[in-house]
Design a protein around this motif. Structure first.
Motif, PDB file in Angstrom:
ATOM      1  N   THR A 187      11.013  27.810  22.485  1.00 31.86           N
ATOM      2  CA  THR A 187       9.944  27.013  23.086  1.00 31.86           C
ATOM      3  C   THR A 187       8.646  27.802  23.294  1.00 31.86           C
ATOM      4  N   PRO A 188       8.686  29.054  23.775  1.00 28.23           N
ATOM      5  CA  PRO A 188       7.410  29.785  23.944  1.00 28.23           C
ATOM      6  C   PRO A 188       6.680  30.068  22.630  1.00 28.23           C
ATOM      7  N   ASP A 189       7.409  30.032  21.486  1.00 31.58           N
ATOM      8  CA  ASP A 189       6.789  30.344  20.186  1.00 31.58           C
ATOM      9  C   ASP A 189       6.240  29.111  19.476  1.00 31.58           C
ATOM     10  N   TYR A 190       6.338  27.941  20.094  1.00 36.72           N
ATOM     11  CA  TYR A 190       6.033  26.693  19.395  1.00 36.72           C
ATOM     12  C   TYR A 190       4.642  26.711  18.766  1.00 36.72           C
ATOM     13  N   TRP A 191       3.609  26.874  19.593  1.00 41.68           N
ATOM     14  CA  TRP A 191       2.245  26.745  19.080  1.00 41.68           C
ATOM     15  C   TRP A 191       1.868  27.902  18.164  1.00 41.68           C
ATOM     16  N   ALA A 192       2.358  29.097  18.430  1.00 39.55           N
ATOM     17  CA  ALA A 192       2.052  30.236  17.554  1.00 39.55           C
ATOM     18  C   ALA A 192       2.611  30.000  16.157  1.00 39.55           C
ATOM     19  N   VAL A 193       3.852  29.533  16.080  1.00 38.87           N
ATOM     20  CA  VAL A 193       4.455  29.250  14.774  1.00 38.87           C
ATOM     21  C   VAL A 193       3.743  28.086  14.092  1.00 38.87           C
ATOM     22  N   TYR A 194       3.368  27.085  14.846  1.00 40.07           N
ATOM     23  CA  TYR A 194       2.702  25.910  14.265  1.00 40.07           C
ATOM     24  C   TYR A 194       1.394  26.319  13.574  1.00 40.07           C
ATOM     25  N   PHE A 195       0.531  27.026  14.279  1.00 36.81           N
ATOM     26  CA  PHE A 195      -0.774  27.391  13.720  1.00 36.81           C
ATOM     27  C   PHE A 195      -0.645  28.464  12.638  1.00 36.81           C
ATOM     28  N   ASP A 196       0.247  29.445  12.819  1.00 37.72           N
ATOM     29  CA  ASP A 196       0.412  30.494  11.809  1.00 37.72           C
ATOM     30  C   ASP A 196       0.918  29.916  10.495  1.00 37.72           C
ATOM     31  N   THR A 197       1.818  28.947  10.569  1.00 39.50           N
ATOM     32  CA  THR A 197       2.363  28.345   9.347  1.00 39.50           C
ATOM     33  C   THR A 197       1.302  27.539   8.609  1.00 39.50           C
ATOM     34  N   LEU A 198       0.461  26.825   9.346  1.00 37.22           N
ATOM     35  CA  LEU A 198      -0.630  26.096   8.684  1.00 37.22           C
ATOM     36  C   LEU A 198      -1.510  27.051   7.874  1.00 37.22           C
ATOM     37  N   GLY A 204       5.587   6.970  36.332  1.00 37.04           N
ATOM     38  CA  GLY A 204       5.424   6.825  34.889  1.00 37.04           C
ATOM     39  C   GLY A 204       6.388   7.719  34.130  1.00 37.04           C
ATOM     40  N   ASN A 205       6.192   7.776  32.819  1.00 38.15           N
ATOM     41  CA  ASN A 205       7.030   8.642  31.982  1.00 38.15           C
ATOM     42  C   ASN A 205       6.698  10.102  32.241  1.00 38.15           C
ATOM     43  N   ILE A 206       7.730  10.938  32.237  1.00 34.37           N
ATOM     44  CA  ILE A 206       7.562  12.382  32.407  1.00 34.37           C
ATOM     45  C   ILE A 206       8.100  13.065  31.154  1.00 34.37           C
ATOM     46  N   VAL A 207       7.243  13.833  30.491  1.00 36.25           N
ATOM     47  CA  VAL A 207       7.645  14.579  29.301  1.00 36.25           C
ATOM     48  C   VAL A 207       7.627  16.061  29.655  1.00 36.25           C
ATOM     49  N   ASN A 208       8.790  16.671  29.662  1.00 38.45           N
ATOM     50  CA  ASN A 208       8.907  18.091  29.998  1.00 38.45           C
ATOM     51  C   ASN A 208       9.113  18.878  28.709  1.00 38.45           C
ATOM     52  N   TYR A 209       8.067  19.609  28.290  1.00 35.89           N
ATOM     53  CA  TYR A 209       8.140  20.369  27.042  1.00 35.89           C
ATOM     54  C   TYR A 209       8.869  21.703  27.223  1.00 35.89           C
ATOM     55  N   SER A 210       9.109  22.103  28.470  1.00 36.00           N
ATOM     56  CA  SER A 210       9.734  23.400  28.739  1.00 36.00           C
ATOM     57  C   SER A 210      11.191  23.275  29.163  1.00 36.00           C
ATOM     58  N   ALA A 211      11.722  22.076  29.171  1.00 37.41           N
ATOM     59  CA  ALA A 211      13.074  21.874  29.702  1.00 37.41           C
ATOM     60  C   ALA A 211      14.135  22.543  28.837  1.00 37.41           C
ATOM     61  N   LYS A 212      13.937  22.570  27.522  1.00 40.63           N
ATOM     62  CA  LYS A 212      14.919  23.138  26.613  1.00 40.63           C
ATOM     63  C   LYS A 212      14.434  24.488  26.087  1.00 40.63           C
ATOM     64  N   GLN A 213      15.393  25.314  25.678  1.00 35.71           N
ATOM     65  CA  GLN A 213      15.042  26.653  25.195  1.00 35.71           C
ATOM     66  C   GLN A 213      14.437  26.628  23.801  1.00 35.71           C
ATOM     67  N   THR A 214      14.739  25.599  23.019  1.00 36.25           N
ATOM     68  CA  THR A 214      14.211  25.512  21.663  1.00 36.25           C
ATOM     69  C   THR A 214      13.493  24.190  21.459  1.00 36.25           C
ATOM     70  N   ARG A 215      12.555  24.189  20.507  1.00 35.67           N
ATOM     71  CA  ARG A 215      11.839  22.973  20.128  1.00 35.67           C
ATOM     72  C   ARG A 215      11.714  22.919  18.614  1.00 35.67           C
ATOM     73  N   ARG A 216      11.566  21.695  18.092  1.00 37.96           N
ATOM     74  CA  ARG A 216      11.387  21.521  16.650  1.00 37.96           C
ATOM     75  C   ARG A 216       9.909  21.372  16.336  1.00 37.96           C
ATOM     76  N   VAL A 217       9.454  22.134  15.358  1.00 35.24           N
ATOM     77  CA  VAL A 217       8.075  22.054  14.889  1.00 35.24           C
ATOM     78  C   VAL A 217       8.037  21.195  13.629  1.00 35.24           C
ATOM     79  N   ASP A 218       7.123  20.235  13.587  1.00 36.59           N
ATOM     80  CA  ASP A 218       6.997  19.337  12.435  1.00 36.59           C
ATOM     81  C   ASP A 218       5.630  19.526  11.777  1.00 36.59           C
TER      82      ASP A 218
END
Length: 276
Positions: free
Chosen positions: A237-248, A167-181
């Motif tokens: 990438t390691p800061d993704y969820w912390a930034v997401y919730f803190d910004t909300l 099936g499809n494989i989604v690797n959230y850790s493959a890149k050093q940066t991620r975009r938060v929406d």
């Protein structure tokens, strides 16, 4: 009962026969011992070559064991052939047995094949956060039959390798940066420019949000009950969820301070009363 025994034995023929078979036995033992040494040496060379190429340790162990077993089968057949044993029947039996085992373990062998593909192409590695095989979590282990995930609530999920590779494989850790929406809505009566400026200031004030690419804020929709902003920012990438919730949380607090409303879905109903 009369038993007829030869009155004389041809000792010379027996000695010659013993010498012939003795030489064959010694030759077979020599082939086995020397062949086993060669098999170990070749297996060691294969392992070192794969380790030098930085191949996954699981694949190195699997290929090494397979090569050694295959070489030992060849050595044993060569030793039996030196003894005068017809090895054609052995090869036929081994082929039939291999076919039967392959059919019986078809599902298991498909997992082994999938493991080889996962290790060769490396769509993820141990420690990555991955969504695959109907589950999402941190990869704990990749073995020859399954991939072991640890979910966010600390559960262990064991997924067959064939399901992972199929099936499809989604690797959230493959890149050093991620975009938060994010999407934030304000009321139609609120100051749109002030709200946009406030969102930009909130994201620029967070040191975890990258300045390049710069954070993006724009009106994305004139919805039924609100004017919606889309906000995008790049983080490690390691800061993704912390930034997401803190910004909300930060947006809600700052909007409250500035009197900017975050409307909820509502509907105005107008009743016309007919005069008597």
């Amino acid at each position: 009962m009369n038993l007829d025994f030869p009155k004389s034995l041809d000792w010379a023929a027996l000695v010659d026969l013993g010498i012939v078979y003795g030489i064959r036995i010694v030759g077979a033992l020599a082939i086995f011992v020397f062949g086993k040494w060669i098999a170990k040496a070749l297996t060691k060379v294969v392992r070192k070559a794969m380790e030098h190429a930085k191949v996954e340790a699981t694949l190195v162990s699997f290929v090494g064991s397979f090569v050694y077993i295959l070489l030992m089968v060849v050595v044993i057949l060569a030793a039996l052939n030196n003894l005068g044993v017809n090895t054609t029947s052995f090869v036929a039996v081994l082929g039939a047995a291999g076919l039967a085992v392959g059919l019986a373990l078809q599902g298991t062998l498909s997992n082994v094949g999938a493991a080889v593909l996962l290790i060769l192409f490396r769509p993820f590695k141990v420690g990555d956060f991955v969504e695959a095989g109907g589950t999402a979590g941190v990869v704990e282990e990749i073995n020859m039959f399954s991939t072991i995930f640890k979910t966010g609530d600390n559960k262990i999920v064991i997924v067959p390798n064939s399901s992972v590779i199929g099936g499809n494989i989604v690797n959230y850790s493959a890149k050093q940066t991620r975009r938060v929406d994010w999407t934030f809505g304000i009321g139609y009566e609120d100051d749109l420019k002030m709200a946009k400026r406030t969102l930009e200031e909130i994201m620029k004030a967070d040191e975890r949000i990258h300045a390049d690419p710069a954070p993006f804020v724009a009106v994305s929709e004139l919805a039924d009950s609100s004017v919606n902003f889309v906000c995008r920012a790049w983080v490690d990438t390691p800061d993704y969820w912390a930034v997401y919730f803190d910004t909300l949380e930060k947006v809600k607090l700052v909007f409250d301070e500035k009197g900017i409303s975050i409307p909820y879905p509502q509907m105005d109903v107008h009743l016309d009363k007919e005069a008597a």
